[in-house]
Design an enzyme around this catalytic site. Structure first.
Site, PDB file in Angstrom:
ATOM      1  N   ASN A  90       0.835  -1.208   0.000  1.00 18.55           N
ATOM      2  CA  ASN A  90       0.000   0.000   0.000  1.00 18.55           C
ATOM      3  C   ASN A  90       0.868   1.256   0.000  1.00 18.55           C
ATOM      4  OD1 ASN A  90       0.809  -0.477   2.668  1.00 18.55           O
ATOM      5  ND2 ASN A  90      -0.973   0.563   3.525  1.00 18.55           N
ATOM      6  N   LYS A 134      -0.991  -9.746  -1.090  1.00 17.78           N
ATOM      7  CA  LYS A 134      -1.652  -9.153   0.079  1.00 17.78           C
ATOM      8  C   LYS A 134      -3.077  -8.747  -0.291  1.00 17.78           C
ATOM      9  CE  LYS A 134      -2.422  -7.289   4.060  1.00 17.78           C
ATOM     10  NZ  LYS A 134      -1.819  -6.164   4.699  1.00 17.78           N
ATOM     11  N   HIS A 208      -3.203 -10.058  11.028  1.00 20.17           N
ATOM     12  CA  HIS A 208      -3.292  -9.554  12.404  1.00 20.17           C
ATOM     13  C   HIS A 208      -4.581  -9.976  13.078  1.00 20.17           C
ATOM     14  CE1 HIS A 208      -4.270  -6.537   9.499  1.00 20.17           C
ATOM     15  NE2 HIS A 208      -3.156  -5.848   9.619  1.00 20.17           N
ATOM     16  N   ASP A 273       3.929  -5.192  11.683  1.00 21.98           N
ATOM     17  CA  ASP A 273       3.025  -4.200  11.072  1.00 21.98           C
ATOM     18  C   ASP A 273       3.569  -2.785  11.316  1.00 21.98           C
ATOM     19  OD1 ASP A 273       0.986  -3.054   9.668  1.00 21.98           O
ATOM     20  OD2 ASP A 273      -0.602  -3.616  11.062  1.00 21.98           O
TER      21      ASP A 273
HETATM   22  O1  DOR Z   1      -3.420   0.714  10.702  1.00 22.69           O
HETATM   23  C1  DOR Z   1      -3.017   0.362   9.610  1.00 22.69           C
HETATM   24  N1  DOR Z   1      -2.027   1.041   8.995  1.00 22.69           N
HETATM   25  N2  DOR Z   1      -3.577  -0.671   9.004  1.00 22.69           N
HETATM   26  C2  DOR Z   1      -3.303  -0.981   7.716  1.00 22.69           C
HETATM   27  O2  DOR Z   1      -3.861  -1.929   7.222  1.00 22.69           O
HETATM   28  C3  DOR Z   1      -2.378  -0.159   6.931  1.00 22.69           C
HETATM   29  C4  DOR Z   1      -1.419   0.519   7.809  1.00 22.69           C
HETATM   30  C5  DOR Z   1      -0.616   1.601   7.131  1.00 22.69           C
HETATM   31  O3  DOR Z   1      -0.186   1.389   6.002  1.00 22.69           O
HETATM   32  O4  DOR Z   1      -0.385   2.636   7.733  1.00 22.69           O
HETATM   33 ZN    ZN Z   2      -0.053  -3.460   7.813  1.00 26.35          ZN
END
Ligand code: DOR
Ligand code: ZN
Length: 409
Positions: A90, A134, A208, A273
């Site tokens: 992303n 993903k 998660h 994460d």
């Molecule tokens: O809290 C989050 N932040 N969840 C996600 O799925 C993406 C991530 C981000 O890229 O900051």
């Molecule tokens: Zn993530």
């Protein structure tokens, strides 16, 4: 005569043993209890672990370089003891095609300090044959996800929240985040993922898990990951963190956090994460504040703190941070001849205070600032090269390589 020998207490075959590890051509070439002759030696009193593998990071490049770059992200990872990190798609422009993945590889391969892999974002059914896929449920249609999944040739990793079940709250604050993104949305997504698995039986991982209910719902052959925020923070911490505690899926009830921490036998891996955003982006009002928390530099100390308290054992830590992710993603596992010479060397008893000033991440804050923890990374070795050393810092500008094929062939 070996090029390099690493000597010291090593977690090997489920116990700590004094070992001499010969390294030749970036690989482990011999393991011995007796001394081995070498041109160079690293001798340590600290604990040698198989290199930590983090299957879930957001290093932001290309695109959001004001939050993190591939270099600062991989430096932060190396300082956290991580030898391989798998980076999420992303980016500013989401990595939805193999062409974009190749362009990303060109940029990040020049900057990686540690080894890595790059995910492709599922949603375009014709682009499903890469090793790391993903699925952000909500980004595409469930039909397209099914088409991708049915054709996939790699590991399918899911963010499990079904946006259909998100709730509306009037004048919401951060305390409503767990209501707006409720546990029911996570559970419904897990049921959808179960149905995909039952139909096609592809390698499937949910990245998660945040609640007891998800652990009970997910089919046994689907692997489960947890993140440090869901193991070490809950809605109780929002009084201090405010919108800095906004993350998706949200911080849950304290009871769920404790359930996860006490049932790690049901979990396959920890992925950090690591999701850096700037303080300005985090301190905006809810819901505008960005979701996501950094945490790559201290997660191993958070785990060793639990070990020190008697809540976790070393074999669980190694399983969650190395053997589990290695198995899920098909990487060679453990300290064994022929495997990459990846090691994390930690002073496991060292008491220290987490201080964001020590961090390499560009985002400049951490939810764990000021926490008293146990464990300090002393050295990180990637394929035989020391890329991080406590007293010196980062020792390379570029050493990491992509461990996964990116063209899908
Ligand atoms: O809290 C989050 N932040 N969840 C996600 O799925 C993406 C991530 C981000 O890229 O900051
Ligand atoms: Zn993530």
């Amino acid at each position: 005569m070996y090029t390099l020998v690493l000597s010291g207490p090593t977690y090997y075959q489920n116990k700590i043993q004094n070992l001499n590890i010969a390294i030749e051509n970036q690989k482990i070439s011999k393991l011995s209890k007796s001394k081995l002759k070498s041109e160079a030696t690293i001798k340590t009193k600290d604990l040698i672990l198989p290199g930590l593998i983090d299957p879930h990071v957001h290093f932001r490049e290309p695109g959001n370089k004001h939050k993190e770059t591939f270099r600062t992200g991989t430096c932060a990872a190396a300082a956290g003891g991580i030898t391989t990190a798998l980076d999420m798609p992303n980016n500013y422009r989401h990595i939805t095609t193999k062409k974009l993945l190749q362009e990303k590889e060109k940029i990040v391969s020049k900057k990686a300090v540690i080894d890595y892999g790059l995910y492709l974002q599922a949603g375009i059914p014709s682009e499903a044959d890469t090793p790391l896929m993903k699925y952000f449920l909500g980004f595409g249609s469930f039909d397209d996800y099914e088409k991708c999944y049915s054709k996939s040739t790699g590991v399918n990793v899911f963010h499990a929240e079904d946006p259909e079940l998100f709730q509306e709250v009037e004048n919401p604050t951060i305390y409503d985040h767990n209501t707006i993104h409720p546990p029911e949305a996570a559970e419904a997504a897990c049921k959808f993922i179960n149905s995909l698995y039952s139909k096609y039986q592809k390698p499937t991982h949910i990245t998660h898990i945040t609640t007891r209910q998800e652990v009970h719902t997910i089919l046994p052959n689907i692997t489960k990951g947890v993140t440090p925020p869901h193991l070490f923070l809950s809605i109780k911490n929002l009084d201090v963190l405010g919108t800095f505690g906004k993350v998706d899926p949200p911080l849950r009830e304290e009871a769920d956090r404790i359930y996860l921490l006490t049932h790690l036998d049901k979990i396959d891996c920890v992925g950090t994460d690591h999701a850096p955003h700037t303080p300005e982006e985090k301190e905006a009002d809810y819901p505008a504040a960005k979701s996501g928390l950094p945490g790559i530099e201290d997660y191993i100390s958070l785990l060793f703190t639990e070990l020190h308290k008697g809540n976790l054992d070393l074999s669980t830590i190694v399983r969650l941070t190395h053997a589990g992710p290695a198995k899920i993603f098909g990487l060679k596992r453990g300290i064994a001849t022929g495997n990459d010479a990846d090691f994390t060397i930690i002073d496991r008893k060292k008491e220290r205070i987490i201080n964001v000033q020590d961090h390499f991440s560009k985002c400049g804050w951490t939810p764990y600032d000021g926490w008293k923890v146990r464990g300090e990374i002393q050295k990180t070795l990637v394929r035989g090269k020391t890329v991080f050393e406590k007293e010196v810092g980062i020792l390379t500008r570029k050493w990491g390589k992509n461990l996964f094929k990116i063209d899908g062939k």
